[in-house]
Design a protein around this motif. Structure first.
Motif, PDB file in Angstrom:
ATOM      1  N   UNK A 135       0.830  -1.205   0.000  1.00  0.00           N
ATOM      2  CA  UNK A 135       0.000   0.000   0.000  1.00  0.00           C
ATOM      3  C   UNK A 135       0.869   1.262   0.000  1.00  0.00           C
ATOM      4  N   UNK A 136       1.949   1.251   0.778  1.00  0.00           N
ATOM      5  CA  UNK A 136       2.842   2.412   0.795  1.00  0.00           C
ATOM      6  C   UNK A 136       3.584   2.574  -0.529  1.00  0.00           C
ATOM      7  N   UNK A 137       3.898   1.483  -1.195  1.00  0.00           N
ATOM      8  CA  UNK A 137       4.536   1.582  -2.515  1.00  0.00           C
ATOM      9  C   UNK A 137       3.553   2.174  -3.528  1.00  0.00           C
ATOM     10  N   UNK A 138       2.285   1.774  -3.431  1.00  0.00           N
ATOM     11  CA  UNK A 138       1.262   2.377  -4.294  1.00  0.00           C
ATOM     12  C   UNK A 138       1.139   3.873  -4.004  1.00  0.00           C
ATOM     13  N   UNK A 139       1.184   4.239  -2.723  1.00  0.00           N
ATOM     14  CA  UNK A 139       1.138   5.656  -2.359  1.00  0.00           C
ATOM     15  C   UNK A 139       2.284   6.412  -3.013  1.00  0.00           C
ATOM     16  N   UNK A 140       3.476   5.842  -2.965  1.00  0.00           N
ATOM     17  CA  UNK A 140       4.645   6.464  -3.588  1.00  0.00           C
ATOM     18  C   UNK A 140       4.424   6.691  -5.080  1.00  0.00           C
ATOM     19  N   UNK A 141       3.927   5.673  -5.770  1.00  0.00           N
ATOM     20  CA  UNK A 141       3.688   5.787  -7.206  1.00  0.00           C
ATOM     21  C   UNK A 141       2.630   6.845  -7.504  1.00  0.00           C
ATOM     22  N   UNK A 142       1.605   6.928  -6.661  1.00  0.00           N
ATOM     23  CA  UNK A 142       0.540   7.904  -6.884  1.00  0.00           C
ATOM     24  C   UNK A 142       1.037   9.333  -6.701  1.00  0.00           C
ATOM     25  N   UNK A 143       1.870   9.562  -5.686  1.00  0.00           N
ATOM     26  CA  UNK A 143       2.439  10.903  -5.502  1.00  0.00           C
ATOM     27  C   UNK A 143       3.233  11.322  -6.743  1.00  0.00           C
ATOM     28  N   UNK A 144       4.042  10.409  -7.243  1.00  0.00           N
ATOM     29  CA  UNK A 144       4.907  10.723  -8.385  1.00  0.00           C
ATOM     30  C   UNK A 144       4.080  10.909  -9.653  1.00  0.00           C
ATOM     31  N   UNK A 145       3.201   9.951  -9.965  1.00  0.00           N
ATOM     32  CA  UNK A 145       2.426  10.005 -11.203  1.00  0.00           C
ATOM     33  C   UNK A 145       1.439  11.172 -11.207  1.00  0.00           C
ATOM     34  N   UNK A 146       0.806  11.433 -10.068  1.00  0.00           N
ATOM     35  CA  UNK A 146      -0.138  12.542  -9.993  1.00  0.00           C
ATOM     36  C   UNK A 146       0.530  13.882 -10.215  1.00  0.00           C
ATOM     37  N   UNK A 147       1.696  14.049  -9.623  1.00  0.00           N
ATOM     38  CA  UNK A 147       2.437  15.310  -9.794  1.00  0.00           C
ATOM     39  C   UNK A 147       2.834  15.510 -11.257  1.00  0.00           C
ATOM     40  N   UNK A 148       3.294  14.441 -11.888  1.00  0.00           N
ATOM     41  CA  UNK A 148       3.699  14.533 -13.297  1.00  0.00           C
ATOM     42  C   UNK A 148       2.505  14.895 -14.183  1.00  0.00           C
ATOM     43  N   UNK A 149       1.340  14.335 -13.891  1.00  0.00           N
ATOM     44  CA  UNK A 149       0.150  14.634 -14.691  1.00  0.00           C
ATOM     45  C   UNK A 149      -0.257  16.102 -14.546  1.00  0.00           C
ATOM     46  N   UNK A 150      -0.211  16.630 -13.325  1.00  0.00           N
ATOM     47  CA  UNK A 150      -0.534  18.051 -13.123  1.00  0.00           C
ATOM     48  C   UNK A 150       0.427  18.927 -13.920  1.00  0.00           C
ATOM     49  N   UNK A 151       1.702  18.601 -13.840  1.00  0.00           N
ATOM     50  CA  UNK A 151       2.733  19.394 -14.531  1.00  0.00           C
ATOM     51  C   UNK A 151       2.529  19.355 -16.038  1.00  0.00           C
ATOM     52  N   UNK A 152       2.205  18.188 -16.571  1.00  0.00           N
ATOM     53  CA  UNK A 152       2.123  18.016 -18.026  1.00  0.00           C
ATOM     54  C   UNK A 152       0.788  18.472 -18.606  1.00  0.00           C
ATOM     55  N   UNK A 153      -0.214  18.752 -17.775  1.00  0.00           N
ATOM     56  CA  UNK A 153      -1.560  19.044 -18.273  1.00  0.00           C
ATOM     57  C   UNK A 153      -1.615  20.145 -19.330  1.00  0.00           C
ATOM     58  N   UNK A 154      -0.980  21.308 -19.126  1.00  0.00           N
ATOM     59  CA  UNK A 154      -1.073  22.358 -20.150  1.00  0.00           C
ATOM     60  C   UNK A 154      -0.457  21.955 -21.491  1.00  0.00           C
ATOM     61  N   UNK A 155       0.438  20.991 -21.475  1.00  0.00           N
ATOM     62  CA  UNK A 155       1.066  20.539 -22.722  1.00  0.00           C
ATOM     63  C   UNK A 155       0.298  19.407 -23.387  1.00  0.00           C
ATOM     64  N   UNK A 156      -0.584  18.765 -22.630  1.00  0.00           N
ATOM     65  CA  UNK A 156      -1.295  17.602 -23.143  1.00  0.00           C
ATOM     66  C   UNK A 156      -2.664  17.933 -23.728  1.00  0.00           C
TER      67      UNK A 156
END
Length: 427
Positions: free
Chosen positions: A87-108
């Motif tokens: 569960x904590x590893x999933x949390x780690x992946x979600x923090x990373x992937x969610x942040x990347x999606x927010x950052x990339x949104x204006x370009x996508x």
């Protein structure tokens, strides 16, 4: 049936600090979302629909709490099956992937689709937060069954610590006119470290599993004890009192009080970090319900003072009073539920967190709508809009004052009656 014992054979100190890192990451992510909310509102949402940008940013911020509630609801009953480590590893992946999606949104994407992607990214970081709370709270209760209120408050002292660090980083980078996407990218660092560290450790089962409670009995615990749902409802209100205003201060107060609203969040968080270390002693003296009852009046008073604040000193005064009110609410509510329903294990603790998260997802967009309506009705006045939104939330701890008072009185009466009966039986 034997009571749960401390989880021996595990590196309790190491596991506790992994929990600290997980919660610190969730808080830092929350602070950076708040710190960038103004830039996202004006730089992205105003271009899409300026008349409803307040409601849009409120909805985006609220999506993180929606992701939190959803993942917490899924993880809590299945924690012993999935395992804390996974569960904590999933949390780690979600923090990373969610942040990347927010950052990339204006370009996508373009137009409204950008807002949808940003909202989805915030929801994903909220899933990381839900996985965090769904695992570290029952883990801490299992590691320290004899000292839950103190340990959970110390653990949750690192929530405000993360808010302080994230908030100060946001203020500094905003002052340097750094792109908001760089601020969001900072979430990736502790998020990745969390997964790497958790992967190296062995984690215990939850308290209910240690007591030999079956999966079915754990699921039925809140239904066998209807009083649990009182605490579920209370958590809805306490979270609305603490977390909703914390997420709203930057949007509502920055242009009203003459300072960045996120600095108030940083200041309040610093106070909370210190005060949560004393929760165990206070709860021991007056009980957890007594502690929560005493918290309601300063919470209401502080929110009202924030609603009429018009300068840095008045804002700091309101924030100080509010901090003394809300600092113990979330962790003490979790400890209160764990004390009263230990056979519910991660499920009852998780459901309580779901109530808190669901409240914020509901309240934040409503605050945004109240803000937009008050602003429109008062000729674009942000002062009136901020006042209306905070005064609305200030009503909630007034309701809690009554509820906590009733619960505390009834529990004290029952405890006194049980003690009297035991004394009579002994004579």
């Amino acid at each position: 049936m034997a009571e749960a014992q401390p989880a021996d054979g595990y590196k309790r100190g190491v596991l506790f600090w992994i929990g600290v890192l997980a919660l610190f990451t969730a808080a830092m992510a929350n602070a950076l979302r708040v710190a960038t909310s103004g830039a996202i509102q004006h730089g992205v949402f105003d271009a899409i629909d300026a008349a409803h940008s307040g409601e849009m940013i409120g909805g985006a911020l609220g999506a993180a709490f929606g992701g939190f509630a959803l993942s917490l609801l899924v993880v809590s009953p299945l924690l012993d099956i999935i395992g804390v480590k996974r569960v904590l590893i999933v949390a780690s992946l979600a923090y990373v992937a969610g942040s990347i999606l927010i950052i990339a949104s204006p370009s996508l994407a373009n137009g409204a689709e950008v807002a949808n992607l940003i909202t989805a990214g915030m929801a994903l970081t909220g899933i990381g937060w839900g996985c965090t709370e769904g695992s570290i709270n029952p883990m801490t209760a299992a590691l320290y069954p004899e000292d839950k209120t103190h340990r959970l408050n110390v653990l949750h002292a690192w929530w405000p610590a993360g808010l302080v660090v994230g908030g100060l980083l946001g203020v500094f980078l905003n002052g340097q006119n750094i792109d908001w996407r760089i601020e969001i990218a900072l979430i990736v660092i502790p998020g990745a470290l969390l997964g790497l560290w958790a992967a190296t450790q062995k984690f215990p089962k939850t308290e209910s599993a240690a007591m030999g409670v079956s999966f079915g009995d754990m699921l039925m615990e809140p239904f066998k004890h209807p009083t649990f749902w009182i605490f579920f409802g209370i958590m809805f209100l306490t979270a609305s009192t603490e977390l909703a205003p914390g997420a709203w201060v930057d949007v509502a107060l920055t242009h009203v009080v003459g300072m960045q609203g996120v600095l108030l969040l940083v200041y309040v968080s610093a106070l909370m970090f210190v005060m949560r270390h004393f929760a165990g002693a206070l709860a021991h003296r007056i009980s957890d319900m007594g502690l929560l009852w005493f918290c309601t009046l300063p919470a209401a008073g502080g929110l009202y003072l924030l609603s009429v604040a018009n300068s840095p000193p008045t804002a700091i005064l309101g924030a100080t009073v509010w901090a003394f009110g809300v600092c113990f609410m979330w962790p003490t509510m979790l400890a209160a539920v764990s004390h009263r329903y230990p056979r519910g294990g991660s499920w009852t603790i998780g459901l309580t967190g779901v109530a808190g998260a669901g409240a914020i997802q509901f309240v934040l967009p409503k605050l945004g709508a109240i803000y937009d309506q008050a602003k429109a009705a008062n000729g674009g006045s942000e002062v009136a809009a901020a006042a209306q939104s905070f005064q609305t939330v200030a009503l909630i701890p007034c309701v809690l004052f009554v509820i906590f008072g009733i619960v505390w009185f009834l529990e004290r009466k029952k405890k006194f009656g049980d003690a009297t009966a035991a004394s009579v039986a002994a004579e």
